[in-house]
Design a protein around this motif. Structure first.
Motif, PDB file in Angstrom:
ATOM      1  N   UNK A  86       0.841  -1.203   0.000  1.00 43.53           N
ATOM      2  CA  UNK A  86       0.000   0.000   0.000  1.00 43.53           C
ATOM      3  C   UNK A  86       0.873   1.249   0.000  1.00 43.53           C
ATOM      4  N   UNK A  87       1.942   1.245   0.797  1.00 42.05           N
ATOM      5  CA  UNK A  87       2.861   2.385   0.816  1.00 42.05           C
ATOM      6  C   UNK A  87       3.536   2.563  -0.542  1.00 42.05           C
ATOM      7  N   UNK A  88       3.939   1.466  -1.145  1.00 43.97           N
ATOM      8  CA  UNK A  88       4.588   1.526  -2.464  1.00 43.97           C
ATOM      9  C   UNK A  88       3.640   2.134  -3.494  1.00 43.97           C
ATOM     10  N   UNK A  89       2.425   1.621  -3.556  1.00 43.20           N
ATOM     11  CA  UNK A  89       1.455   2.099  -4.530  1.00 43.20           C
ATOM     12  C   UNK A  89       1.115   3.563  -4.289  1.00 43.20           C
ATOM     13  N   UNK A  90       0.890   3.922  -3.016  1.00 40.62           N
ATOM     14  CA  UNK A  90       0.537   5.307  -2.701  1.00 40.62           C
ATOM     15  C   UNK A  90       1.666   6.263  -3.067  1.00 40.62           C
ATOM     16  N   UNK A  91       2.889   5.925  -2.660  1.00 42.07           N
ATOM     17  CA  UNK A  91       4.003   6.827  -2.926  1.00 42.07           C
ATOM     18  C   UNK A  91       4.282   6.935  -4.421  1.00 42.07           C
ATOM     19  N   UNK A  92       4.169   5.813  -5.137  1.00 48.87           N
ATOM     20  CA  UNK A  92       4.402   5.839  -6.582  1.00 48.87           C
ATOM     21  C   UNK A  92       3.388   6.728  -7.294  1.00 48.87           C
ATOM     22  N   UNK A  93       2.167   6.785  -6.760  1.00 49.85           N
ATOM     23  CA  UNK A  93       1.139   7.632  -7.365  1.00 49.85           C
ATOM     24  C   UNK A  93       1.296   9.088  -6.981  1.00 49.85           C
ATOM     25  N   UNK A  94       1.951   9.354  -5.864  1.00 54.15           N
ATOM     26  CA  UNK A  94       2.013  10.716  -5.318  1.00 54.15           C
ATOM     27  C   UNK A  94       3.226  11.514  -5.769  1.00 54.15           C
ATOM     28  N   UNK A  95       4.311  10.848  -6.167  1.00 58.52           N
ATOM     29  CA  UNK A  95       5.537  11.583  -6.482  1.00 58.52           C
ATOM     30  C   UNK A  95       6.076  11.193  -7.846  1.00 58.52           C
ATOM     31  N   UNK A  96       6.940  12.054  -8.360  1.00 61.94           N
ATOM     32  CA  UNK A  96       7.683  11.815  -9.594  1.00 61.94           C
ATOM     33  C   UNK A  96       9.176  11.847  -9.283  1.00 61.94           C
ATOM     34  N   UNK A 237      -6.613   6.948  -9.680  1.00 62.93           N
ATOM     35  CA  UNK A 237      -5.272   6.900 -10.270  1.00 62.93           C
ATOM     36  C   UNK A 237      -4.475   5.734  -9.706  1.00 62.93           C
ATOM     37  N   UNK A 238      -4.644   5.464  -8.412  1.00 63.38           N
ATOM     38  CA  UNK A 238      -3.910   4.359  -7.793  1.00 63.38           C
ATOM     39  C   UNK A 238      -4.379   3.013  -8.329  1.00 63.38           C
ATOM     40  N   UNK A 239      -5.687   2.848  -8.524  1.00 57.84           N
ATOM     41  CA  UNK A 239      -6.193   1.603  -9.101  1.00 57.84           C
ATOM     42  C   UNK A 239      -5.580   1.374 -10.480  1.00 57.84           C
ATOM     43  N   UNK A 240      -5.519   2.425 -11.282  1.00 52.84           N
ATOM     44  CA  UNK A 240      -4.974   2.282 -12.633  1.00 52.84           C
ATOM     45  C   UNK A 240      -3.477   1.994 -12.595  1.00 52.84           C
TER      46      UNK A 240
END
Length: 366
Positions: A86-96, A237-240
């Motif tokens: 969950x942390x991986x998915x959230x952080x990947x969606x939140x930052x570049x 966005x996270x689901x996708x």
């Protein structure tokens, strides 16, 4: 620095490698969650299970159960394989790559390693022993910049077990809003309040994204029942994005998770009794030691003692080599004088582990 270099700064977690290869012991007080619940302790039959289900975005009975538990719209729930993912998915969606993010110290090393892997420019803000390891918004403000895109913290704090109250989190959220940043709060240990409706930071504003799971508080690690709470557009966005990582979850695990959520009050009551008993035993042990000092949280499954005027490395090595006992060395949390001790194991092992810890401390002092 090139983008490929940014994205590949870190490819592993030193702590997780240690946990998987070197933490086991006859008396293991390194584990931070409750001892694993056995399948037969769930009221479940084969008729409740199925191997394969519909492959849409989320198993709807599970999404609905989590939405009800946290008093959120189902569109704000994203399920994931445990808190780590969950942390991986959230952080990947939140930052570049190249974004600046701010992470607490001491902190959970896999979060820092993940930020490096995703190409973030990592800054830190301190949580000090002298302040009871509290989150001080002034320290966050001191380290914020217009480039900060994300603030990351854990609640309860890993490794100390200290809880951050809603008023403080609200201040952090306001600081984040001023620089157009988000706040990611890992709440996996907050489940150890054992409340019917956990007081998640998600309700403090849309700048908050929270993660959690059934892993630590309930001994349900094997179900990999994790989640993210985020505003609906971000959740979508996270689901996708998850289609690139883990397109189809383990359906049997999803169904078992729904069953576990229905039985959570009973599971929680047993877990709370164990933790309350072990906290009392650990506090009694600490009362008798003048060579340790510790901030003592009133809830949760971890504490983070400090060996006075020394490093914990000799202690941790002696415990493993002579006393068949394991705790987590503080170096994994950037505080080598400390060690993390877990309260969630079986009672017989916990009591014997404390006795061996005392023997090892006495031997070092002698």
């Amino acid at each position: 620095m090139s983008e490929p270099a940014l994205r590949r700064e870190s490819k592993a977690s030193e702590y997780m490698h240690w946990a998987k290869t070197s933490s086991s012991a006859r008396f293991n007080l390194a584990t931070s969650g409750l001892a694993n619940l056995k399948l037969q302790e769930l009221r479940v039959s084969l008729d409740d299970l199925e191997i394969t289900g519909e492959t849409g975005y989320g198993y709807q009975p599970l999404v609905a159960a989590l939405a009800e538990r946290f008093r959120v719209d189902a569109g704000s729930v994203v399920t994931a394989a445990g808190t780590s993912f969950a942390n991986h998915l959230a952080m990947a969606a939140l930052i570049n790559p190249g974004d600046e993010i701010l992470i607490e110290t001491p902190g959970y090393e896999p979060l820092v390693a993940l930020a490096g892997y995703l190409g973030a420019q990592v800054k830190r803000f301190p949580r000090r022993f002298e302040d009871g390891f509290a989150v001080l918004p002034v320290e966050i403000e001191r380290n914020l910049s217009p480039r900060t895109r994300l603030i990351v913290l854990t609640n309860f704090h890993n490794p100390t077990g200290v809880m951050t109250d809603s008023d403080t989190l609200r201040e952090v959220g306001e600081l984040a809003r001023k620089v157009n940043a988000r706040v990611l709060v890992d709440e996996v240990y907050l489940e150890m309040l054992f409340a019917d409706s956990p007081p998640t930071a998600f309700h403090l504003g849309n700048q908050f994204v929270v993660t959690g799971s059934l892993t630590k508080a309930y001994g349900l690690s094997g179900l990999r029942c994790g989640w993210i709470l985020a505003e609906p557009e971000l959740a979508k966005r996270m689901w996708l994005l998850n289609d690139l990582f883990a397109a189809t979850p383990v359906h049997a695990g999803e169904r078992l998770s729904v069953i576990a959520l229905k039985q959570l009050p009973e599971i929680a009551a047993n877990a709370k009794r164990r933790l309350d008993k072990h906290r009392q035993l650990l506090n009694q042990f600490l009362d008798g030691r003048d060579d340790l000092e510790v901030v003592r949280p009133s809830s949760g499954s971890i504490m983070f003692p400090r060996v006075k005027e020394a490093s914990s490395e000799r202690l941790c090595r002696l415990l493993r080599e002579k006393y068949e006992m394991s705790v987590v060395p503080g170096r994994f949390f950037e505080m080598p004088a400390h060690f993390r001790i877990g309260l969630g194991g079986e009672s017989e092992s916990f009591v014997e582990g404390l006795d061996r810890l005392g023997q090892a401390l006495d031997e070092l002092r002698a």
